[in-house]
Design an enzyme around this catalytic site. Structure first.
Site, short mmCIF file in Angstrom:
data_model
loop_
_atom_site.label_atom_id
_atom_site.label_comp_id
_atom_site.label_asym_id
_atom_site.label_seq_id
_atom_site.Cartn_x
_atom_site.Cartn_y
_atom_site.Cartn_z
N HIS A 101 0.73 -1.24 -0.05
CA HIS A 101 -0.01 -0.10 -0.17
C HIS A 101 1.00 1.29 -0.04
CE1 HIS A 101 1.11 -0.50 4.18
NE2 HIS A 101 0.66 0.68 4.53
N ASP A 103 0.54 5.08 1.78
CA ASP A 103 -0.24 5.69 3.02
C ASP A 103 -1.19 6.64 2.49
OD1 ASP A 103 1.01 4.10 4.84
OD2 ASP A 103 2.78 5.74 4.87
N HIS A 255 4.72 0.01 0.23
CA HIS A 255 5.49 -0.70 1.12
C HIS A 255 4.77 -1.78 1.83
CE1 HIS A 255 3.60 2.43 3.53
NE2 HIS A 255 3.69 1.83 4.70
N ARG A 270 6.13 7.38 13.90
CA ARG A 270 6.15 7.66 12.40
C ARG A 270 5.37 9.17 12.34
NH1 ARG A 270 1.35 5.20 8.38
NH2 ARG A 270 0.58 7.29 7.77
#
Length: 315
Positions: A101, A103, A255, A270
């Protein structure tokens, strides 16, 4: 112009390790410019040995590239809502990341970049794989590129819909989020706003359907495009160590975080940088300028009219 750091490539089409740069120290404009050029070129940058980097400095480093965003579904800190904490263990098994996917493509303006910092890493497992969607596009046949030219696909926050029960409170919150994040239509082939390269802009986690195709036609095309992320030649794999930071270009990269470390603990912090609305290729189809065709199973493109000779071709 001399560089303040070294760049060591990780694979043929994506990824580089940045050597000699301490992100806890302020970067001057010249270094920032060089670093951005390396990031756009290699799409994934790996910074090892960043023990001195604080969370505030990680946020400040991200802000050098653009404003930070707040994820509407992922767990974040109360006092730093731009920070997502991904803390998985035997008590909280990993979820949702074991699928290729990009993000947050359910947003009208999906993120430009993601910065992930390792805090606790498992003794084995827990790698993150990255795939270049520009390399994946280049690897398509010209007929396929022509076919998907101008298509648009609808995206949705579908992985998080199961979080909402049938209760009136949950359904009211779901309707509010649907108003805040209406299903955007993004180009299937996007033009990268900095490199100018074309890339495949659909992913299995958030894409619903392609406009103007029947459901079975849409599914067939999407499944084919999703599979391009699984081609090893388009990938690099990052093995985490403590105090590493990895930054990737969410516009051009998909990723996959492997779930092969359970029940060990893996903790990441993150931050995500706000992006712009994806733009497709304007006008009628024409081959991408300057693109080099990748090997397609029929041998490599000859260089200066020469190519390696197979044994059965020898006299």
């Amino acid at each position: 112009m001399s560089s303040a750091f070294q760049v060591r490539r990780l694979s043929g089409n994506i990824g580089a390790e940045i050597l000699g740069l301490d992100l806890s120290r302020p970067l001057d404009d010249a270094v920032q410019t060089q670093l951005r050029q390396a990031w756009v070129t290699h799409q994934v940058l790996v910074f090892r040995n960043q023990a001195a980097l604080t969370l505030e400095q990680q946020m400040a480093f991200g802000q050098r590239f653009g404003p930070l965003s707040i994820h509407p579904f992922s767990p974040n800190l109360d006092d730093k809502r731009e920070v997502i904490v991904l803390d998985y263990s035997a008590d909280n098994p990993p979820a949702l990341t074991d699928q290729w996917h990009a993000d947050e493509t359910f947003r009208i303006n999906p993120p430009m970049a993601t910065l992930l910092r390792s805090r606790v890493v498992p003794e084995h497992g827990g790698d993150t794989l990255f795939a270049s969607m520009t390399a994946a596009y280049t690897g398509l046949s010209e007929r396929m590129k022509r076919y998907i030219h101008g298509m648009v696909a609808q995206h949705d926050f579908k992985p998080w819909r199961p979080l909402f029960s049938s209760s009136e409170k949950h359904q009211a919150k779901l309707r509010e989020l649907e108003r805040q994040y209406p299903n955007p239509w993004h180009p299937v082939v996007r033009v990268h706003p900095e490199s100018g390269r074309r890339l495949i802009n659909v992913n299995a986690q958030f894409t619903l359907r392609i406009k103007d195709l029947k459901p079975d036609e849409s599914d067939m095309v999407l499944q084919y495009l999703y599979r391009q992320a699984t081609v090893p030649e388009y990938q690099c794999r990052v093995r985490w160590e403590p105090d590493m930071l990895v930054m990737w270009d969410n516009r051009a990269v998909q990723h996959y975080a492997a779930h092969d470390y359970y029940p060990q603990r893996r903790t990441m912090e993150r931050v995500t940088i706000t992006g712009t609305e994806p733009v497709g290729v304007a006008g009628d189809y024409a081959p991408e300028e300057g693109a080099t065709r990748l090997p397609d199973g029929k041998g490599f493109k000859p260089v200066d009219g020469k190519r390696p000779i197979r044994e059965f071709e020898r006299s």
